[in-house]
Design a protein around this motif. Structure first.
Motif, PDB file in Angstrom:
ATOM      1  N   MET A   1       3.135   4.748  -2.761  1.00  0.00           N
ATOM      2  CA  MET A   1       2.184   3.671  -2.505  1.00  0.00           C
ATOM      3  C   MET A   1       0.857   4.300  -2.063  1.00  0.00           C
ATOM      4  O   MET A   1       0.832   5.221  -1.252  1.00  0.00           O
ATOM      5  CB  MET A   1       2.735   2.756  -1.415  1.00  0.00           C
ATOM      6  CG  MET A   1       1.871   1.555  -1.168  1.00  0.00           C
ATOM      7  SD  MET A   1       2.623   0.330  -0.094  1.00  0.00           S
ATOM      8  CE  MET A   1       3.624  -0.527  -1.267  1.00  0.00           C
ATOM      9  N   SER A   2      -0.241   3.805  -2.572  1.00  0.00           N
ATOM     10  CA  SER A   2      -1.548   4.377  -2.260  1.00  0.00           C
ATOM     11  C   SER A   2      -2.049   3.911  -0.892  1.00  0.00           C
ATOM     12  O   SER A   2      -1.597   2.900  -0.354  1.00  0.00           O
ATOM     13  CB  SER A   2      -2.557   3.990  -3.337  1.00  0.00           C
ATOM     14  OG  SER A   2      -2.924   2.635  -3.195  1.00  0.00           O
ATOM     15  N   ALA A   3      -2.964   4.677  -0.354  1.00  0.00           N
ATOM     16  CA  ALA A   3      -3.546   4.332   0.941  1.00  0.00           C
ATOM     17  C   ALA A   3      -4.262   2.986   0.859  1.00  0.00           C
ATOM     18  O   ALA A   3      -4.216   2.191   1.812  1.00  0.00           O
ATOM     19  CB  ALA A   3      -4.511   5.431   1.380  1.00  0.00           C
ATOM     20  N   ARG A   4      -4.876   2.724  -0.261  1.00  0.00           N
ATOM     21  CA  ARG A   4      -5.571   1.441  -0.445  1.00  0.00           C
ATOM     22  C   ARG A   4      -4.592   0.261  -0.377  1.00  0.00           C
ATOM     23  O   ARG A   4      -4.864  -0.757   0.275  1.00  0.00           O
ATOM     24  CB  ARG A   4      -6.327   1.446  -1.776  1.00  0.00           C
ATOM     25  CG  ARG A   4      -6.987   0.160  -2.137  1.00  0.00           C
ATOM     26  CD  ARG A   4      -8.079  -0.161  -1.172  1.00  0.00           C
ATOM     27  NE  ARG A   4      -8.592  -1.476  -1.460  1.00  0.00           N
ATOM     28  CZ  ARG A   4      -9.703  -1.938  -0.988  1.00  0.00           C
ATOM     29  NH1 ARG A   4     -10.434  -1.203  -0.198  1.00  0.00           N
ATOM     30  NH2 ARG A   4     -10.102  -3.133  -1.295  1.00  0.00           N
ATOM     31  N   ASP A   5      -3.459   0.402  -1.035  1.00  0.00           N
ATOM     32  CA  ASP A   5      -2.443  -0.654  -1.000  1.00  0.00           C
ATOM     33  C   ASP A   5      -1.908  -0.867   0.413  1.00  0.00           C
ATOM     34  O   ASP A   5      -1.686  -1.994   0.845  1.00  0.00           O
ATOM     35  CB  ASP A   5      -1.289  -0.322  -1.945  1.00  0.00           C
ATOM     36  CG  ASP A   5      -1.707  -0.344  -3.404  1.00  0.00           C
ATOM     37  OD1 ASP A   5      -2.691  -1.039  -3.724  1.00  0.00           O
ATOM     38  OD2 ASP A   5      -1.053   0.346  -4.214  1.00  0.00           O
ATOM     39  N   ASP A   8      -4.497  -2.690   2.442  1.00  0.00           N
ATOM     40  CA  ASP A   8      -4.498  -4.109   2.063  1.00  0.00           C
ATOM     41  C   ASP A   8      -3.326  -4.837   2.705  1.00  0.00           C
ATOM     42  O   ASP A   8      -3.474  -5.952   3.208  1.00  0.00           O
ATOM     43  CB  ASP A   8      -4.446  -4.268   0.544  1.00  0.00           C
ATOM     44  CG  ASP A   8      -5.752  -3.907  -0.139  1.00  0.00           C
ATOM     45  OD1 ASP A   8      -6.791  -3.872   0.560  1.00  0.00           O
ATOM     46  OD2 ASP A   8      -5.728  -3.663  -1.359  1.00  0.00           O
ATOM     47  N   ASP A  28       6.417   2.756   5.979  1.00  0.00           N
ATOM     48  CA  ASP A  28       5.829   3.090   4.677  1.00  0.00           C
ATOM     49  C   ASP A  28       4.562   3.936   4.822  1.00  0.00           C
ATOM     50  O   ASP A  28       4.274   4.777   3.965  1.00  0.00           O
ATOM     51  CB  ASP A  28       5.482   1.818   3.898  1.00  0.00           C
ATOM     52  CG  ASP A  28       6.702   1.046   3.449  1.00  0.00           C
ATOM     53  OD1 ASP A  28       7.817   1.620   3.472  1.00  0.00           O
ATOM     54  OD2 ASP A  28       6.554  -0.141   3.095  1.00  0.00           O
ATOM     55  N   THR A  32       1.940   9.067   4.576  1.00  0.00           N
ATOM     56  CA  THR A  32       0.787   9.020   3.671  1.00  0.00           C
ATOM     57  C   THR A  32      -0.466   9.555   4.345  1.00  0.00           C
ATOM     58  O   THR A  32      -0.425  10.090   5.454  1.00  0.00           O
ATOM     59  CB  THR A  32       0.529   7.570   3.217  1.00  0.00           C
ATOM     60  OG1 THR A  32       0.128   6.801   4.348  1.00  0.00           O
ATOM     61  CG2 THR A  32       1.778   6.960   2.597  1.00  0.00           C
ATOM     62  N   LEU A  33      -1.590   9.360   3.680  1.00  0.00           N
ATOM     63  CA  LEU A  33      -2.879   9.761   4.237  1.00  0.00           C
ATOM     64  C   LEU A  33      -3.235   8.977   5.502  1.00  0.00           C
ATOM     65  O   LEU A  33      -4.124   9.371   6.246  1.00  0.00           O
ATOM     66  CB  LEU A  33      -3.985   9.548   3.197  1.00  0.00           C
ATOM     67  CG  LEU A  33      -3.922  10.410   1.940  1.00  0.00           C
ATOM     68  CD1 LEU A  33      -4.963   9.940   0.934  1.00  0.00           C
ATOM     69  CD2 LEU A  33      -4.151  11.863   2.299  1.00  0.00           C
TER      70      LEU A  33
END
Length: 92
Positions: A1-5, A8, A28, A32-33
């Motif tokens: 899953m991206s940092a943007r997601d 959001d 989650d 991540t970043l």
């Protein structure tokens, strides 16, 4: 899953005040970043949960403090307390 997601999702949790979704978001987001941000959320977990579940907010107080600090910075070295008071409260 991206940092943007993830951001959001976090934004939706805050906007819709869904404290039940916070724990799954933390798990989650940890690898991540957003790990540093997630650590901050974990350290202040009780405050974040309170913000999601309690009906009150200190936003009005924080807004007044921000306004006072802004005016103080703008007027630094230019005026004394009477002019600062007049600018914040309106002219007498």
């Amino acid at each position: 899953m991206s940092a943007r997601d993830l951001m959001d999702r976090f934004h939706r949790i805050i906007r819709h005040r869904k404290s039940a979704d916070l724990e799954s978001w933390i798990s989650d987001a940890k690898p991540t970043l957003l790990a540093s941000f997630t650590t901050g959320i974990i350290n202040d977990r009780s405050a974040v949960k309170a913000a999601l579940t309690e009906p009150w907010s200190n936003g009005q107080t924080e807004g007044q403090n921000t306004k006072l600090k802004l005016v103080k910075r703008q007027m630094y070295g230019r005026a004394k307390l009477d002019l600062l008071r007049a600018r914040l409260l309106g002219a007498p």
